[in-house]
Every structure is written in C-alpha cells, then in structure tokens.
Scaffold this active site. Structure first.
Site, short mmCIF file in Angstrom:
data_model
loop_
_atom_site.label_atom_id
_atom_site.label_comp_id
_atom_site.label_asym_id
_atom_site.label_seq_id
_atom_site.Cartn_x
_atom_site.Cartn_y
_atom_site.Cartn_z
N GLN A 102 0.85 -1.20 0.00
CA GLN A 102 0.00 0.00 0.00
C GLN A 102 0.88 1.25 0.00
OE1 GLN A 102 -3.41 -0.66 3.08
NE2 GLN A 102 -1.77 -2.07 3.60
N VAL A 104 3.58 4.12 -1.08
CA VAL A 104 3.86 4.86 -2.32
C VAL A 104 5.30 5.37 -2.32
CG1 VAL A 104 1.44 5.56 -2.66
CG2 VAL A 104 2.95 7.03 -1.30
N ASP A 105 6.10 4.95 -1.33
CA ASP A 105 7.43 5.54 -1.15
C ASP A 105 8.52 4.97 -2.05
OD1 ASP A 105 8.11 3.08 0.12
OD2 ASP A 105 7.58 3.87 2.09
N HIS A 120 -1.59 1.52 -4.13
CA HIS A 120 -1.96 2.93 -3.99
C HIS A 120 -1.08 3.86 -4.82
CE1 HIS A 120 -4.01 1.89 0.12
NE2 HIS A 120 -4.68 1.46 -0.92
N CYS A 151 2.53 18.88 -22.50
CA CYS A 151 1.37 19.37 -23.26
C CYS A 151 0.79 20.63 -22.61
CB CYS A 151 0.30 18.29 -23.35
SG CYS A 151 -0.64 18.07 -21.84
N GLY A 188 3.17 -4.52 8.97
CA GLY A 188 3.09 -3.07 9.18
C GLY A 188 1.90 -2.37 8.56
P1 OAD Z 1 -1.23 3.04 8.96
O1 OAD Z 1 -0.53 4.28 9.34
O2 OAD Z 1 -2.71 3.02 9.02
O3 OAD Z 1 -0.72 1.83 9.85
C1 OAD Z 1 0.64 1.59 10.08
C2 OAD Z 1 0.74 0.30 10.86
O4 OAD Z 1 2.11 0.01 11.03
C3 OAD Z 1 0.14 0.37 12.28
O5 OAD Z 1 -0.66 -0.78 12.49
C4 OAD Z 1 1.36 0.38 13.20
O6 OAD Z 1 1.11 -0.32 14.42
C5 OAD Z 1 2.37 -0.38 12.36
N1 OAD Z 1 3.78 -0.02 12.62
C6 OAD Z 1 4.33 1.19 12.85
N2 OAD Z 1 5.65 1.12 12.98
C7 OAD Z 1 5.98 -0.19 12.80
C8 OAD Z 1 7.21 -0.93 12.79
N3 OAD Z 1 8.38 -0.33 12.99
N4 OAD Z 1 7.16 -2.26 12.58
C9 OAD Z 1 5.97 -2.89 12.38
N5 OAD Z 1 4.78 -2.25 12.36
C10 OAD Z 1 4.78 -0.92 12.56
O7 OAD Z 1 -0.70 2.66 7.49
P2 OAD Z 1 -1.34 1.68 6.41
O8 OAD Z 1 -1.95 0.49 7.04
O9 OAD Z 1 -0.31 1.47 5.38
O10 OAD Z 1 -3.76 5.20 1.78
O11 OAD Z 1 -2.48 2.59 5.83
C11 OAD Z 1 -3.20 2.15 4.71
C12 OAD Z 1 -3.52 3.31 3.82
O12 OAD Z 1 -4.17 4.34 4.57
C13 OAD Z 1 -2.32 4.01 3.22
O13 OAD Z 1 -1.82 3.37 2.07
C14 OAD Z 1 -2.87 5.35 2.90
C15 OAD Z 1 -3.61 5.63 4.18
O14 OAD Z 1 -4.61 6.56 4.15
C16 OAD Z 1 -3.92 6.21 0.91
O15 OAD Z 1 -3.34 7.27 1.01
C17 OAD Z 1 -4.88 5.89 -0.20
#
Ligand code: OAD
Length: 268
Positions: A102, A104-105, A120, A151, A188
């Site tokens: 998910q 985008v980095d 994403h 363009c 994560g």
């Molecule tokens: P979140 O910020 O919602 O969740 C990050 C997760 O990583 C959490 O459950 C943390 O507990 C966990 N975490 C943090 N540091 C960690 C580490 N060092 N090791 C292991 N786990 C760790 O991010 P996403 O689940 O990726 O979408 O969020 C999903 C989507 O919501 C993103 O792609 C973005 C956002 O809105 C869009 O922008 C469309």
C-alpha cells in the site's frame, strides 16, 4: 514479541510454492517515513480531505502539491531498512511470489523487490490530468508547483486518493495472489483501509497460512495463525531466517540494525 508457541513460518515458507506479502506504512517506519495513523501519524496532523482527494486537488492543486513535495523531500533521504531487505530476499527464494504494497514511497523497489504491485500508486510517478499519461519524476524539490506536462496541462501525483478506484490490474493480481498462495505474510499495516485489508482474510479463507508482524495488535491478529508484535526491521529478518545476509544477494545488508544472531527465545 507476542506469539504463542514456536513460529511455523520458516517451515511453511520452505515448503510453499506460492507466497504473498502485504505491507503498509509500518514497514517503512524504521526508514524514517511517517505512518498515517497512530500518535505521530500523518492523518493526526492533516485532514485527508484537504490533501488526498480529487476534490482537494481541483480546489487547491498548489496546496496538495506542496504536501506531496514535502513528503517526497522527506522520503528521498530514506533508505530501505532490514524489513524491506528481508522481503526482497524472501522473493528470491520463492518460485511464485507477489509483494502487495500500500506504500507509495518506492522503498521496496530500492531494496530489490521486483515482483510487486503498488496498490496505492507511487510518489515518484506523475500523471497528466488531460490525457492520463504517466511518467517518472524524481525532482526534489519540484521545480514548479504544480508541475506541468509537456502538453501544458497540470500533472498530479500518480497515487490513489480517497474516493478513487485502485489500479485494476494491480488489484486483480493482488486478489489472485491472495486466493492462490500457501503463505500470506502481513507486515506493518493497520488493516483498516479496503480493499487491501480484506486480502489476508481472503487468503485465510482459501487455505493460506497467515502470519502478521506489527508493532501492536490489529483487526487481523485474531485471524492470523501467528502474530508477532514489535518492530518489523528487528523481527522480520530473524523470523524469515535471513539474519545476516545471504550468499548471492548483493544488496542484502543490514543498515542501522541492532540485530545479532541469537538462540531462539524460549519465551516466544
Ligand atoms: P497506517 O498508518 O494506518 O498503519 C501503520 C501500521 O504500522 C500500524 O498498524 C502500526 O502499528 C504499524 N507499525 C508502525 N511502525 C511499525 C514498525 N516499525 N514495525 C511494524 N509495524 C509498525 O498505514 P497503512 O496500514 O499502510 O492510503 O495505511 C493504509 C492506507 O491508509 C495508506 O496506504 C494510505 C492511508 O490513508 C492512501 O493514502 C490511499
């Protein structure tokens, strides 16, 4: 780390022909990339409606691009961490493999992952709002905000905003992998954003062994066969059995890692 009993993951991975991995912002946290939720999360400081929707971009493209430019500047300084490296190493061993991210980095690619779908989108790609053509753009900082296509039309980040459909082909490959894999590893992600959050459930329903690595329990913890709580960069290399690099994997090294080879923890 919270885990009852010994991890079966390595044995399962050794026997599996098809492996899938789903990652979220947590996998990049130890590289210095902010997550979205949680106490320091981006959505604590900013409103997604102002920065990550098509309406926000129509209303104020400059504001949206300034935020993306700031994130690009921050991420440009970040390096893959041992969690990205361990996932890239896992791919090299698996006959059939798909990394579904998910994020985008672009850090998975930087770590050497090849068989991946970016659900994403990618911060380092831009898209012409007139003809939808996409192109890479690595300017840091951007030379012009908003940047423009040759363009003349404005460019937008080639990422998925709230309210937009995910790229169809990436989504199809992600669902196919979830339905057919023998092992599904989740790293994560808070597992609250659909459709990505449903992939581990689908994998489990189709018979896959599901393992999770996250700082804390998530909605997936109760359905996972095993769940490990702690930092992915510390847990994943040991969990996957790649503690100190592997022969033949050039870019497999541990930066900023305090990992040391140690006997299995009897309390796990
Ligand atoms: P979140 O910020 O919602 O969740 C990050 C997760 O990583 C959490 O459950 C943390 O507990 C966990 N975490 C943090 N540091 C960690 C580490 N060092 N090791 C292991 N786990 C760790 O991010 P996403 O689940 O990726 O979408 O969020 C999903 C989507 O919501 C993103 O792609 C973005 C956002 O809105 C869009 O922008 C469309």
């Amino acid at each position: 780390m919270s885990q009852r009993g010994a991890s079966e993951l390595q044995g399962r991975l050794r026997r599996a022909r098809r492996v899938a991995v789903l990652t979220g912002a947590g996998v990049s946290a130890e590289s210095g990339v902010p997550t979205f939720r949680g106490t320091e999360g981006l959505w604590r400081q900013h409103r997604a409606e102002d920065l990550a929707t098509p309406e926000a971009f129509r209303r104020d493209p400059k504001l949206v691009w300034e935020w993306y430019d700031w994130r690009r500047q921050l991420i440009a300084k970040c390096l893959p961490n041992p969690a990205h490296q361990a996932i890239a190493a896992l791919e090299r061993d698996a006959p059939e493999f798909l990394l579904i991210t998910q994020n985008v980095d672009g850090l998975h690619r930087k770590a050497g992952s090849v068989r991946l779908v970016e659900l994403h989108g990618n911060l380092w790609r831009v898209r012409c709002v007139r003809d939808e053509r996409t192109m890479e753009n690595f300017d840091v900082p951007l030379r012009q905000i908003p940047p423009r296509c040759e363009c003349g039309a404005p460019l937008r980040p080639d990422v998925v905003w709230f309210g937009e459909a995910l790229p169809a082909e990436a989504l199809r490959r992600a669902f196919d992998a979830a339905e057919s894999c023998e092992v599904f590893l989740v790293v994560g992600t808070s597992a609250v954003v659909q459709p990505a959050a449903s992939l581990p459930m689908i994998a489990r329903e189709h018979g896959a062994y599901v393992a999770e690595v996250n700082l804390e329990p998530t909605p997936l913890t109760s359905i996972a066969h095993e769940s490990h709580h702690g930092k992915a960069g510390e847990i994943l290399p040991r969990l996957l059995g790649f503690p100190s690099g592997r022969p033949g994997s050039d870019n497999f090294e541990f930066r900023n890692s305090n990992f040391a080879i140690s006997p299995p923890d009897p309390h796990r």
